[in-house]
Design a protein around this motif. Structure first.
Motif, PDB file in Angstrom:
ATOM      1  N   ARG A  84       0.826  -1.210   0.000  1.00 35.51           N
ATOM      2  CA  ARG A  84       0.000   0.000   0.000  1.00 35.51           C
ATOM      3  C   ARG A  84       0.867   1.269   0.000  1.00 35.51           C
ATOM      4  NH1 ARG A  84      -2.796   0.643   5.456  1.00 35.51           N
ATOM      5  NH2 ARG A  84      -0.664   1.225   5.932  1.00 35.51           N
ATOM      6  N   ASP A  85       1.882   1.298   0.861  1.00 35.00           N
ATOM      7  CA  ASP A  85       2.624   2.544   1.068  1.00 35.00           C
ATOM      8  C   ASP A  85       3.774   2.760   0.087  1.00 35.00           C
ATOM      9  OD1 ASP A  85       0.927   2.884   3.182  1.00 35.00           O
ATOM     10  OD2 ASP A  85       2.346   2.147   4.689  1.00 35.00           O
ATOM     11  N   ALA A  86       4.269   1.662  -0.508  1.00 37.21           N
ATOM     12  CA  ALA A  86       5.430   1.807  -1.380  1.00 37.21           C
ATOM     13  C   ALA A  86       5.098   1.615  -2.854  1.00 37.21           C
ATOM     14  CB  ALA A  86       6.518   0.799  -0.979  1.00 37.21           C
ATOM     15  N   LEU A  87       4.075   0.809  -3.161  1.00 35.73           N
ATOM     16  CA  LEU A  87       3.862   0.443  -4.557  1.00 35.73           C
ATOM     17  C   LEU A  87       2.532   0.923  -5.142  1.00 35.73           C
ATOM     18  CD1 LEU A  87       5.262  -3.208  -4.530  1.00 35.73           C
ATOM     19  CD2 LEU A  87       6.474  -1.087  -4.993  1.00 35.73           C
ATOM     20  N   LEU A 138      -2.286 -11.784   0.910  1.00 37.77           N
ATOM     21  CA  LEU A 138      -2.768 -10.806   1.878  1.00 37.77           C
ATOM     22  C   LEU A 138      -2.731  -9.427   1.242  1.00 37.77           C
ATOM     23  CD1 LEU A 138      -1.158 -11.689   5.326  1.00 37.77           C
ATOM     24  CD2 LEU A 138      -3.422 -12.228   4.478  1.00 37.77           C
ATOM     25  N   MET A 139      -3.873  -8.789   1.240  1.00 41.37           N
ATOM     26  CA  MET A 139      -3.966  -7.422   0.732  1.00 41.37           C
ATOM     27  C   MET A 139      -4.208  -6.527   1.931  1.00 41.37           C
ATOM     28  SD  MET A 139      -4.128  -7.623  -2.661  1.00 41.37           S
ATOM     29  CE  MET A 139      -5.334  -6.673  -3.579  1.00 41.37           C
ATOM     30  N   PRO A 140      -3.737  -5.285   1.875  1.00 44.63           N
ATOM     31  CA  PRO A 140      -4.124  -4.383   2.955  1.00 44.63           C
ATOM     32  C   PRO A 140      -5.636  -4.189   2.851  1.00 44.63           C
ATOM     33  CG  PRO A 140      -2.991  -3.197   1.190  1.00 44.63           C
ATOM     34  CD  PRO A 140      -2.950  -4.645   0.828  1.00 44.63           C
ATOM     35  N   ASP A 141      -6.351  -4.212   3.986  1.00 43.62           N
ATOM     36  CA  ASP A 141      -7.817  -4.251   3.834  1.00 43.62           C
ATOM     37  C   ASP A 141      -8.454  -2.864   3.940  1.00 43.62           C
ATOM     38  OD1 ASP A 141      -7.378  -3.916   6.447  1.00 43.62           O
ATOM     39  OD2 ASP A 141      -8.555  -5.624   7.155  1.00 43.62           O
ATOM     40  N   TYR A 142      -8.014  -1.965   3.069  1.00 44.75           N
ATOM     41  CA  TYR A 142      -8.619  -0.623   3.087  1.00 44.75           C
ATOM     42  C   TYR A 142      -9.433  -0.334   1.834  1.00 44.75           C
ATOM     43  CZ  TYR A 142      -4.898   0.566  -0.182  1.00 44.75           C
ATOM     44  OH  TYR A 142      -4.069   0.570  -1.266  1.00 44.75           O
ATOM     45  N   TYR A 143      -9.356  -1.190   0.826  1.00 41.91           N
ATOM     46  CA  TYR A 143      -9.942  -0.849  -0.476  1.00 41.91           C
ATOM     47  C   TYR A 143     -11.448  -0.613  -0.410  1.00 41.91           C
ATOM     48  CZ  TYR A 143      -5.517  -2.591  -2.346  1.00 41.91           C
ATOM     49  OH  TYR A 143      -4.200  -2.793  -2.620  1.00 41.91           O
ATOM     50  N   GLN A 166      -3.961   6.769  -1.062  1.00 42.67           N
ATOM     51  CA  GLN A 166      -3.743   7.992  -0.267  1.00 42.67           C
ATOM     52  C   GLN A 166      -4.795   8.175   0.803  1.00 42.67           C
ATOM     53  OE1 GLN A 166      -4.233  10.078  -3.921  1.00 42.67           O
ATOM     54  NE2 GLN A 166      -2.217  11.075  -3.774  1.00 42.67           N
ATOM     55  N   GLY A 167      -5.787   7.266   0.825  1.00 41.50           N
ATOM     56  CA  GLY A 167      -6.872   7.425   1.785  1.00 41.50           C
ATOM     57  C   GLY A 167      -8.044   8.212   1.217  1.00 41.50           C
TER      58      GLY A 167
END
Ligand SMILES: *Cc1c(COP(=O)(O)O)cnc(C)c1O
Ligand code: SF4
Length: 357
Positions: A300-303, A326-331, A346-347
């Protein structure tokens, strides 16, 4: 003798030879002399180590550490469990199976370098686990299992076998009508690029019905050199794609800057990021492991959004029941019958219309 064979014969695997490359610390010297682990690297890869910095990302992958004697989180008899070797299905030692359509076919336990973070360390480094990697037995099993369409040849490092042996294995597999692809997992494009010789290219090249794919392991941008660029280009000109399977390693590639640079730099030498693995719970490698979510956070933060999707690997935990992404779970922030609320790297959020079933 070919260049690559000289690299193996002159492997840096004694304190004396190591001292030609780095100023060995007291701790490193003790680890090398007191521990009974197999270790060593090609002179080529040794030459990429920082002479004075013990935290050099290449040095930490190569030089044993006393920390390998500590074990808080490692799983006992890890490999037997992880590779599903204790199940009812009778298989030769050379065949590890987690899926119906594909298997891992281990053909050697030798490597060009002995990575300190290796999850197969019981077998490859400590050699406590004795398995019989009989190529004929493995080929016979694959021949009889017509549901297998994809064979991943692994090790150790299969490219340490001779050209003739590799030609034999490829030829035998290509005679099997049920196979659709052959893959090699080899670190040689990174740690022994001299291995990609004209003769090896003639073994791998050609537009055969059954394509050959390669995945290598590169964990830090410092590992990528002009020689690697040439080796990968040579493989591509034979029709062989090269992907990368990095291991997430604490203090080596677990920061945003390094993680992004690694994946961008891989593309500059035509290596396509495939997986980033969570560093597995083999014994004695606690000091390389991060929390499990770390890899997803780095994606999420680098790519994602920061660089092309081509640079983005899938982050997976390689378990005994297969690899689990595992995906960051914000989508997906919210959903109802009418619409989704989607969130970017970016949120920032946006609405997206839903279609009912
Ligand atoms: C990793 C692995 C494979 C290949 O998995 P892909 O996700 O297709 O790359 C196959 N068999 C075993 C036992 C494995 O560990
Ligand atoms: S090349 Fe692969 S199998 Fe060999 S030591 Fe490194 S991680 Fe282990």
């Amino acid at each position: 003798m070919e260049l690559w064979q000289e690299q193996i014969r002159n492997r840096v695997n004694t304190l004396e030879r190591l001292k030609n490359y780095i100023n060995v610390t007291q701790e490193e010297e003790r680890a090398v002399t007191e521990m009974s682990t197999r270790w060593g690297t090609t002179p080529y890869f040794a030459g990429l180590m920082d002479r004075d910095d013990p935290s050099c990302p290449i040095r930490r992958q190569v030089v044993p550490s006393l920390k390998e004697q500590e074990n808080t989180y490692g799983v006992p008899n890890y490999l037997i469990w992880k590779e599903n070797r204790a199940t009812d299905e009778v298989r030769p030692d050379a065949i590890a199976r987690q899926y119906k359509d594909r298997v891992a076919f281990t053909v050697t336990e030798m490597c060009a370098i002995y990575c300190r973070h290796c999850f197969r360390k019981e077998l490859v480094l400590e050699r406590e686990l004795r398995l019989r990697f009989d190529v004929e037995e493995g080929l016979e099993w694959i021949r009889e299992h017509t549901e297998v369409r994809d064979v991943l040849i692994t090790g150790g490092d299969p490219f340490l076998l001779s050209d003739d042996k590799l030609a034999y294995i490829v030829a035998k597999l290509r005679e099997m009508p049920h196979l659709q692809m052959i893959r090699f997992g080899t670190r040689t494009p990174i740690v022994l690029p001299q291995r990609i010789t004209e003769k090896l290219k003639s073994v791998l090249s050609g537009r055969h019905r059954i394509p050959i794919w390669i995945n290598t392991q590169c964990n830090h941008p410092k590992e990528i050199t002009e020689q690697t660029a040439q080796a990968v280009y040579d493989l591509l000109t034979c029709g062989v794609n090269v992907g990368n399977q990095a291991v997430l390693l604490k203090g080596i590639n677990d920061d945003v800057e390094t993680f992004r640079e690694l994946h961008q730099k891989l593309l500059t030498v035509r290596i396509r990021p495939y997986y980033v693995f969570y560093c597995e719970p083999a014994h004695g490698i606690d000091h390389f492991r991060t929390p499990v979510e770390k890899g997803a956070e780095l994606i999420r933060d680098a790519l994602r959004g920061h660089t092309t999707g081509l640079a983005q690997p899938m982050y997976v935990v390689a378990t005994n029941i297969g690899k689990i992404p595992l995906m960051p779970d914000y989508y997906i922030q919210d959903r109802n019958e009418k619409e989704y609320t989607l969130c970017n790297y970016q949120g920032r959020t946006t609405k997206w219309p839903n279609v009912p079933e």
